[in-house]
Motif scaffolding. Sequence first.
Motif, short mmCIF file in Angstrom:
data_model
loop_
_atom_site.label_atom_id
_atom_site.label_comp_id
_atom_site.label_asym_id
_atom_site.label_seq_id
_atom_site.Cartn_x
_atom_site.Cartn_y
_atom_site.Cartn_z
N ASP A 147 0.81 -1.22 0.00
CA ASP A 147 0.00 0.00 0.00
C ASP A 147 0.85 1.27 0.00
OD1 ASP A 147 -1.16 2.33 1.64
OD2 ASP A 147 -2.98 1.16 1.30
N GLY A 148 1.84 1.35 0.87
CA GLY A 148 2.59 2.59 1.06
C GLY A 148 3.75 2.79 0.12
N TYR A 149 3.97 1.87 -0.81
CA TYR A 149 5.11 2.00 -1.72
C TYR A 149 4.80 3.03 -2.81
CZ TYR A 149 9.57 0.11 -3.37
OH TYR A 149 10.90 -0.05 -3.68
N TYR A 150 5.77 3.89 -3.09
CA TYR A 150 5.60 4.84 -4.19
C TYR A 150 5.73 4.12 -5.53
CZ TYR A 150 5.95 8.74 -0.90
OH TYR A 150 5.72 9.63 0.11
N MET A 151 4.86 4.49 -6.47
CA MET A 151 4.86 3.84 -7.79
C MET A 151 6.12 4.19 -8.57
SD MET A 151 0.94 4.45 -9.06
CE MET A 151 -0.48 3.92 -8.08
#
Length: 545
Positions: free
Chosen positions: A425-429
């Motif tokens: 969820d919290g990972y940057y694309m």
Amino acid sequence: MRSLCLPVGLLLLLGSCVGQFPRPCANSEGLRTKECCPVWEGDGSACGAMSGRGFCTEVLVLDEPHGPQYPHSGVDDRERWPLAWYNRTCRCAGNYGGFDCGECRFGYWGVGCAQYRETVRRNILTLSVAEQRRFISYLNLAKNTVSRDYVIATATRAQMGANGENPRFSDVNTFDLFVWMHYYTSRDALLGGPGNVWPDIDFAHESSAFLPWHRVFLLSWENEIRKLTGDFNFTIPYWDWRDTQRCDVCTDDLMGGRSPFNPNLISPGSVFSSWKVICSQPEDYNIREVLCNTTGEGPLLRNPGNHDPGRINRLPTSADVESVVALTQYDSDTMDRFANRSFRNALEGFANPETGMALSGQSTMHNSLHLFMNGSMSSVQGSANDPVFLLHHAFIDSIFERWLRTHRPLRTRYPQSNAPIGHNDGYYMVPFLPLYRNGDYFLSNKALGYEYAYLLDPGQRFMQEFVTPYLQQAQEIWAWLLGAGLVGAAVAAVVAAVAVLVVRRRRLRLRRAGGKKRGPSYGERQPLLHSSEEEGSAGSYQTTM
């Protein structure tokens, strides 16, 4: 280096300026300082801080554990994105967006980015001929226009030097910018040495971020075309491929038919026959330890229907879509291509659409359409070279939207940890700048400013499919109609003036001759301009149709 985005007044009408490496940051200074906080030209401050648009801040990367599919650490530039490149970027406030906070986030526009604006993506087969041609012309324009705002990296961060002394970035056209981004996020990890790679890594496929990542990809593509053309109503059309047995959009009037000279090529009657693809040789890049650049690597390839029937036993049906949408779990267990009863895995095409159970050696749903095209679309890293990619993924996104509306999931349904690297969820694309977290796009597209025509209720659908397009066309030709009206009025005035002049001259001759004109008691009869031979033909005042 200053931002090369469009003038402020125009940008306020658009969404976020998104892509790969912003030009102001793609230099030795940006690499050395690891800061990408460009000045917003609207007030001359970094990130528009003086206007309250945003501020330059440390990038906070969450460290929730990822799955075992990628066992390495610190060897790939995409790990803990974007820290290998920049650790300070702009954080925008409110509805502001863009790498310098000089724009609006998706779905908002206007001064202060306070106005919500919803556009509608429509079926390409229901567009008028003029609309279809306009879309194709936009694609071709993007293919032939260098991106004003972004460049691509042609080397890894390590190859550019510890202090950025050897920056290696390249210009790229707007269409190929997105081809490169799709390649970069799905390429193998280079571990050092010719051909020494780790292939089981992909930040946009085979796990939970597959749908949110491609959603942001399409929104970004739309916005770049709007900036390029000034057409603020532009949306990517979709191809509704349910129950089809052929490529309905593969005609010379649309995405290009099959060449009569070589079944693997596009027909010479299509503009796409002259296109050159990039990022289509991943094995070569791995051997040479390089990244794909902008060098053309040959023509666009496509041979729909001549695929491996053992891999695809049929194309998706309407029943398949309904079965997949009925699955209640967004993702499950391993959260990769082996996940069972996972909506994401079934829609991506690694599972049986009827049962939701993972398959081996077969492709369904999304994957089946890629392989059915049997050409550039069939390679994950190079698939975005084919413009059919956009139509296909717009429809995939619409099915994602149907699932969201059907099940109304809380954000907690999206995996918080233990998904394959890059998919929590919290990972940057990867590789977007500005930054977007996966979980932030696990929500209805109505919050992002767009809708799909076939998901509207019947009344809205009628308006969007039939009435609205004609109203838009009327708006487009209004200036022409107004001009034509003014010209017509001018011509009528000239005709009237000439008529008055003719009458006065005739009266003058009669008075000089001392004669009296006989006629009705109610006054002078006006001459018939179209039949008067005495005063010369007045036919020259009329338009011959």
